[in-house]
Design an enzyme around this catalytic site. Structure first.
Site, PDB file in Angstrom:
ATOM      1  N   ASP A   1       2.812  -8.632  55.444  1.00 23.94           N
ATOM      2  CA  ASP A   1       1.972  -8.470  54.537  1.00 23.94           C
ATOM      3  C   ASP A   1       0.817 -10.063  54.734  1.00 23.94           C
ATOM      4  O   ASP A   1       1.865 -10.289  55.014  1.00 23.94           O
ATOM      5  CB  ASP A   1       2.247  -9.339  52.962  1.00 23.94           C
ATOM      6  CG  ASP A   1       2.367  -7.784  51.854  1.00 23.94           C
ATOM      7  OD1 ASP A   1       3.271  -8.570  50.997  1.00 23.94           O
ATOM      8  OD2 ASP A   1       2.154  -6.593  51.770  1.00 23.94           O
TER       9      ASP A   1
ATOM     10  N   ASP B   1      -2.854  -4.251  52.092  1.00 28.15           N
ATOM     11  CA  ASP B   1      -2.280  -5.390  52.705  1.00 28.15           C
ATOM     12  C   ASP B   1      -1.253  -4.986  53.625  1.00 28.15           C
ATOM     13  O   ASP B   1      -0.728  -6.555  53.916  1.00 28.15           O
ATOM     14  CB  ASP B   1      -3.362  -7.103  52.258  1.00 28.15           C
ATOM     15  CG  ASP B   1      -2.349  -7.196  51.683  1.00 28.15           C
ATOM     16  OD1 ASP B   1      -2.187  -8.507  50.853  1.00 28.15           O
ATOM     17  OD2 ASP B   1      -1.301  -6.849  50.755  1.00 28.15           O
TER      18      ASP B   1
END
Lengths: 120, 693
Positions: free
Chosen positions: B556, B599
């Site tokens: 992430d 993301d």
């Protein structure tokens, strides 16, 4: 015997026949054939049997051949009988009542004609 | 037999009295021969038996069975009275009977008693009259026939002149004419719609000889050009239909005759097709005159069955198949039926030695000399085939294809490149398997694959399909190769006799396909593989794993929400794209990177030995500063156990490690603690420990 004698007996018109058929030998020959022809006998038997169509045709033929050879008495008798036996529109002889008497006249003429031709 | 004499004449005498029959013969004379009948029935039998051998009938009227009028009625109904005069003979003078006899067609009437000279004269006159009439009819027929022969000769000479100018053999005109007659007769039997009288058929058959007369107007250079015609030249060639028709239409005074009218139809429309695909007028169906329809099929079939310089004669079956299969254009279905039905007769016509003249019912037996030259090529057939070639070339160029034909016997590959691009190959290649330019284009692997396909092809399964990248002069391009192996009967148990096929440029199609499949499998923003595709690919690698260590990293971007909030979503997208390229630059080709969503990304690697070093290196390389923003990531790492494991299980482990990482401070990585990968830095519990920063 000559053709003249023969036609004298039969009552025929030799001059006319000679004019048409041209030849005495031919005339003599067919006179001979005429005697051998069985039309006359056919006329007799068919009338006895009341076979009117055949009788009519026989009378018609006899009328024709006798005319051809100028045998006038026989021709006249055969002509009369032929007309009496000629079928009307219904196929019935026109004058059957006169037939027997006319047949007798044909018989008489035929006998004389026969005798005349026999002289040849 | 002379007019004016009875010698040799036969006279039928019909009378029931033998004395009368004798007397008539006697009178008419011995020069004639006589047949006798005693009654009407016998007379009819004699008439049926002897027919027009009888010069005259002498017919009595009063007779047994059928009388003279019955005989006359029979003769009238059966048409004999027109041919045989009848003289009625009777002592009957009844005018009704005489009139009836005349009505029925009696010629004359002789009444009794006979007058010998008159009978003889009349018989003679009647015979002479009829004989004159018969002789005149015969004379006229002969004259008509002679004129017809002259016509045929003129037509034949004219059409031969055209053929010789074309360099065709003289028998083509004959064949077309004979086939035309056969087709028309057969069509007439099949359908009353197409029934024609013998006379109509004769005229169409005669006119068919003129079908190519318009070629007289085509210049020699085009008519006898050895190679292909240019489109312009072909247009000139096609004009022979209209030109020929114009020639016929300008025949002053004769253009209204049936022959010229029919020839006009044939000349103008013998290249039309039933579906309207022909020329010059593109008319279709029965708008095309029957004459032209029939001649067009006869023309095509003779062309197919004839030997030419550039081709052998097609065998009967093949030629029939081509016509029925529509390869030569569309024809009237009834005509095709007639064609199939009369094929045996047609073949007889085609194989019979020809006198160079069309057969005709009236002209049979005419001794006519026709010029002939054997083995000359039919320019008309060239034109016909050239037409087909042009048509195919047009369609081929529309589909960017290259056709090829390889024959084993000659070891020669012939190419017809009708496509838009030049592939840098010649038109004919000898020993193609060893040809350098072909190998350069095709590539050795593709060539071997094709040869393998040829070896594996069977008569039941003769097709070969391949998709190849060819090295065209403009660069590599995608092609689709479709080929068919052909065996002849003699080569069936040995090798193939030929390979035919086409090479279609599918580069555009293939590129589109590639784009589409890329789009389906990749993330549109970053260009990385999407999760679904990554999942499938990693699943496959897990199933077919090597002895290397398989590592899955899930990561992430730290505080990505803050990026969007402070710098906007477009900047966020830029960060994601930047990250993707950082990841791409950090892994090897065989490694796999994908955007899982938002993301979140993943990296899948095969590593030798200890994965920690690799993960450490990658982690350091992907973090950095983008446009003043320090980008860091949190990463969970799972090492696949040596025994079988599913992608889902592996992902769950990596994901779990990621959340542990996030929970214990971002900007670092955590290995999932698995018992198969003991490591000193790992705790023994399921809780992964931070061995990063």
């Amino acid at each position: 015997m000559s053709l003249e004698d023969c036609y004298e007996v039969c009552g025929g018109d030799l001059a006319a026949v000679r004019g048409r058929l041209l030849d005495d030998n031919r005339i003599a020959k067919y006179l001979g054939f005429f005697l051998q022809d069985d039309t006359y006998e056919l006329l007799g038997t068919s009338m006895a049997q009341q076979d009117w169509p055949t009788a009519f045709r026989a009378a018609h033929t006899l009328k024709g051949t006798s005319m051809e050879l100028g045998l006038l008495p026989l021709h006249n008798a055969a002509f009369a009988l032929c007309e009496a036996l000629r079928p009307d529109d219904a196929g019935v002889p026109k004058n059957l009542s006169a037939a027997d008497e006319l047949k007798q006249q044909v018989d008489d003429a035929y006998v004389i004609t026969q005798a005349g031709i026999a002289l040849l | 037999m002379t007019v004016g004499s009875l010698k040799g004449r036969t006279i039928l005498i019909v009378d029931d009295n033998p004395m009368n029959r004798l007397l008539l013969q006697d009178i008419i004379g011995g020069e004639a021969s006589f047949v006798e009948a005693e009654d009407g029935q016998q007379a009819i039998a004699r008439i049926k038996e002897l027919g027009t051998e009888i010069s005259v009938v002498l017919l009595d009227i009063v007779m047994p069975i059928l009388n003279g009028l019955d005989v006359l009625e029979f003769m009238s109904k059966a048409g004999y009275v027109d041919e045989i005069p009848v003289i009625m003979i009777s002592s009957e003078t009844d005018s009704d009977i005489v009139m009836r006899a005349y009505e029925l067609g009696a010629s004359d009437f002789i009444s009794r008693p006979f007058v010998a000279n008159i009978v003889r004269r009349r018989v003679l006159n009647t015979i002479m009259l009829y004989a004159k009439q018969r002789d005149l009819v015969g004379l006229m027929e002969e004259q008509v026939l002679a004129r017809e022969r002259d016509n045929m000769l003129m037509v034949s000479m004219l059409s031969h002149i055209v053929e010789f100018r074309n360099g065709e053999s003289g028998s083509h005109v004959t064949h077309v004419s004979d086939m035309t007659r056969l087709f028309l007769k057969c069509m007439g039997r099949k359908s009353s719609q197409y029934y024609l009288t013998d006379e109509d058929i004769r005229i169409i058959s005669l006119a068919s000889s003129l079908h190519d007369v318009g070629k007289i107007s085509v210049p020699d250079e085009i008519l006898n050009k050895p190679g292909r015609l240019t489109p312009e030249e072909f247009e000139v060639m096609k004009s022979h239909t209209v030109k020929g028709a114009e020639m016929l239409a300008s025949l002053d005074g004769n253009k209204d005759t049936k022959l010229v009218k029919t020839a006009y139809e044939i000349v103008r429309w013998h290249h039309e097709r039933y579906d309207g695909a022909g020329y010059p007028d593109g008319i279709s169906g029965d708008d095309i005159p029957l004459s032209a329809q029939v001649v067009s099929l006869a023309d095509v079939y003779d062309a197919l069955r004839s030997e030419r310089v550039y081709k052998k004669a097609f065998p009967r079956e093949k030629a029939v198949e081509m016509i029925v299969g529509g390869e030569c254009g569309a024809f009237n279905p009834v005509l095709l039926e007639a064609f199939i039905e009369s094929i045996d007769e047609i073949e007889e016509v085609l194989t019979a030695p020809s006198d160079g003249l069309p057969k005709s019912d009236v002209a049979d037996g005419g001794a006519l000399i026709s010029p002939r030259s054997a083995g000359q090529i039919s320019a008309r057939t060239v034109e016909q085939l050239e037409y087909e070639r042009q048509k195919y070339r047009f369609f081929a160029s529309m589909s960017s294809e290259l056709q090829f034909e390889y024959t084993n016997a000659t070891d020669l590959l012939v190419l017809n490149d009708h496509g838009p691009g030049d592939l840098g190959l010649g038109e004919a290649i000898l020993s193609p398997c060893k040809d350098a330019s072909l190998l350069a284009f095709f590539g050795k692997d593709n060539m071997d694959a094709l040869l393998e396909g040829v070896r594996n092809a069977t008569p039941e399964n003769p097709l070969i399909h391949m998709k190849i990248v060819g090295n065209a002069p403009s660069g590599p391009r995608w092609f689709e190769l479709t080929a068919r192996v052909i065996w002849t009967v003699s080569s069936l148990d040995s090798s193939m006799s030929a390979l035919i096929g086409k090479l279609v440029d599918i580069n555009e199609r293939q590129e589109n396909l590639d784009k589409l499949s890329f789009r389906a499998s990749h993330d549109s923003l970053t260009g990385l593989m999407n999760h679904a595709t990554a999942k499938r690919t990693i699943g496959e690698r897990l199933a077919n794993r090597s002895d290397k260590t398989l590592v899955l990293c899930v990561l992430d971007i730290d505080n990505f929400k803050a990026v969007n909030d402070t710098r906007g979503h477009l900047f966020g997208d830029d960060i994601l794209t930047w990250m993707a390229s950082r990841m791409g630059g950090s892994v090897r080709d065989r490694d796999l990177i994908a955007r899982v969503g938002g993301d979140e990304f993943l990296i899948f690697m095969e590593v030798k030995g200890d994965p920690h070093m690799v993960v450490e290196r990658i982690f350091k390389r992907i973090c950095g500063n983008y446009s003043g923003w320090d980008v860091t990531v949190s990463m969970g790492v799972a090492v696949a156990p040596t025994e079988a494991v599913s992608y889902e299980d592996l992902f769950r482990c990596a994901d779990a490690a990621l959340y542990v990482r996030k929970g214990s401070g971002r900007n670092g990585y955590t290995f999932y603690e698995g018992n198969q990968q003991p490591h000193p830095a790992f705790t023994s519990s399921i809780t992964p420990i931070d061995n990063g920063n």
